[in-house]
Design a protein around this motif. Structure first.
Motif, PDB file in Angstrom:
ATOM      1  N   LYS A  56       3.001  22.554  56.092  1.00  0.00           N
ATOM      2  CA  LYS A  56       1.744  21.829  55.908  1.00  0.00           C
ATOM      3  C   LYS A  56       0.563  22.747  56.209  1.00  0.00           C
ATOM      4  O   LYS A  56       0.637  23.606  57.076  1.00  0.00           O
ATOM      5  N   ASP A  92      -4.331  17.117  59.262  1.00  0.00           N
ATOM      6  CA  ASP A  92      -4.406  15.766  58.691  1.00  0.00           C
ATOM      7  C   ASP A  92      -3.188  15.420  57.837  1.00  0.00           C
ATOM      8  O   ASP A  92      -2.893  14.242  57.622  1.00  0.00           O
ATOM      9  N   GLU A  93      -2.486  16.432  57.358  1.00  0.00           N
ATOM     10  CA  GLU A  93      -1.280  16.189  56.563  1.00  0.00           C
ATOM     11  C   GLU A  93      -0.130  15.637  57.402  1.00  0.00           C
ATOM     12  O   GLU A  93       0.842  15.117  56.848  1.00  0.00           O
ATOM     13  N   PHE A 129      -0.005  13.046  59.259  1.00  0.00           N
ATOM     14  CA  PHE A 129       0.080  11.580  59.230  1.00  0.00           C
ATOM     15  C   PHE A 129       0.032  11.101  57.790  1.00  0.00           C
ATOM     16  O   PHE A 129      -0.958  11.293  57.096  1.00  0.00           O
ATOM     17  N   ASP A 130       1.132  10.483  57.358  1.00  0.00           N
ATOM     18  CA  ASP A 130       1.232   9.936  56.006  1.00  0.00           C
ATOM     19  C   ASP A 130       1.614   8.459  56.141  1.00  0.00           C
ATOM     20  O   ASP A 130       2.800   8.111  56.213  1.00  0.00           O
ATOM     21  N   HIS A 131       0.598   7.615  56.209  1.00  0.00           N
ATOM     22  CA  HIS A 131       0.801   6.190  56.477  1.00  0.00           C
ATOM     23  C   HIS A 131       1.818   5.552  55.522  1.00  0.00           C
ATOM     24  O   HIS A 131       2.736   4.848  55.963  1.00  0.00           O
ATOM     25  N   GLU A 132       1.661   5.810  54.241  1.00  0.00           N
ATOM     26  CA  GLU A 132       2.562   5.201  53.253  1.00  0.00           C
ATOM     27  C   GLU A 132       4.005   5.627  53.490  1.00  0.00           C
ATOM     28  O   GLU A 132       4.921   4.803  53.466  1.00  0.00           O
ATOM     29  N   ARG A 133       4.232   6.909  53.722  1.00  0.00           N
ATOM     30  CA  ARG A 133       5.586   7.420  53.986  1.00  0.00           C
ATOM     31  C   ARG A 133       6.166   6.780  55.243  1.00  0.00           C
ATOM     32  O   ARG A 133       7.318   6.354  55.263  1.00  0.00           O
ATOM     33  N   VAL A 156       4.378  13.271  64.624  1.00  0.00           N
ATOM     34  CA  VAL A 156       3.046  13.454  64.042  1.00  0.00           C
ATOM     35  C   VAL A 156       2.178  14.266  65.003  1.00  0.00           C
ATOM     36  O   VAL A 156       1.504  15.217  64.592  1.00  0.00           O
ATOM     37  N   LYS A 175       0.642  17.985  64.253  1.00  0.00           N
ATOM     38  CA  LYS A 175      -0.800  18.257  64.340  1.00  0.00           C
ATOM     39  C   LYS A 175      -1.074  19.422  65.277  1.00  0.00           C
ATOM     40  O   LYS A 175      -1.869  20.316  64.953  1.00  0.00           O
TER      41      LYS A 175
END
Length: 115
Positions: free
Chosen positions: A45, A49-50, A52-56, A90, A94
Motif C-alpha cells: 500500500k 489511508d489505504e 482502512f477499506d470499509h466495504e471490504r 488497520v 497505518k
C-alpha cells in the motif's frame, strides 16, 4: 494439527483444558501466519489511508459471521473477534506505511546530497 479428544470424550477438566491449550497454540500459529500477509499488504500500500477499506471489512465480517453460525459458533462472538483483529491490523498497516513514507522522506534523494 494436534490430535484432540472430542469434547464428548473428555472426562475431566484437565482433558478439556489440555484440548483448549492445544487449540490456542494452533490459533496463535494461524494468527502469526495471517500477520505475515498483513505485513506484506502494508508494504504494497502507498498511503496510510489505504489501510482502512470499509466495504471490504463489512463484506468480510458478514461472511465470517455467517460461516461461524454454519459451524455452530455464535456469530456475534466471531464478529467481535474479527473486528478486534481487523482494527489492530488497520492500525498496524497505518503505522507501517507511515513509517516507511517517513523513512523515504528522510533519505537523501541523491548519493552525496547530504554534503
Amino acid at each position: 494439527m494436534t490430535r484432540l479428544k472430542q469434547p464428548a470424550d473428555c472426562v475431566s477438566k484437565t482433558d478439556i483444558r489440555s484440548a483448549i491449550d492445544a487449540l490456542d497454540e494452533e490459533l496463535l500459529q494461524l494468527f502469526a501466519r495471517r500477520q505475515g500477509y498483513v505485513r506484506r499488504m502494508a508494504e504494497l500500500k502507498q498511503h496510510p489511508d489505504e489501510a482502512f477499506d470499509h466495504e471490504r471489512i463489512e463484506t468480510m465480517v458478514a461472511a465470517l459471521k455467517d460461516r461461524a453460525e454454519e459451524l455452530g459458533l455464535e456469530g456475534a462472538q466471531a464478529e467481535a473477534v474479527w473486528r478486534t483483529l481487523i482494527d489492530w491490523n488497520v492500525a498496524f498497516e497505518k503505522r507501517a506505511i507511515a513509517a516507511r513514507l517517513e523513512a523515504l522522506r528522510d533519505r537523501p534523494s541523491k548519493p552525496g546530497a547530504d554534503f
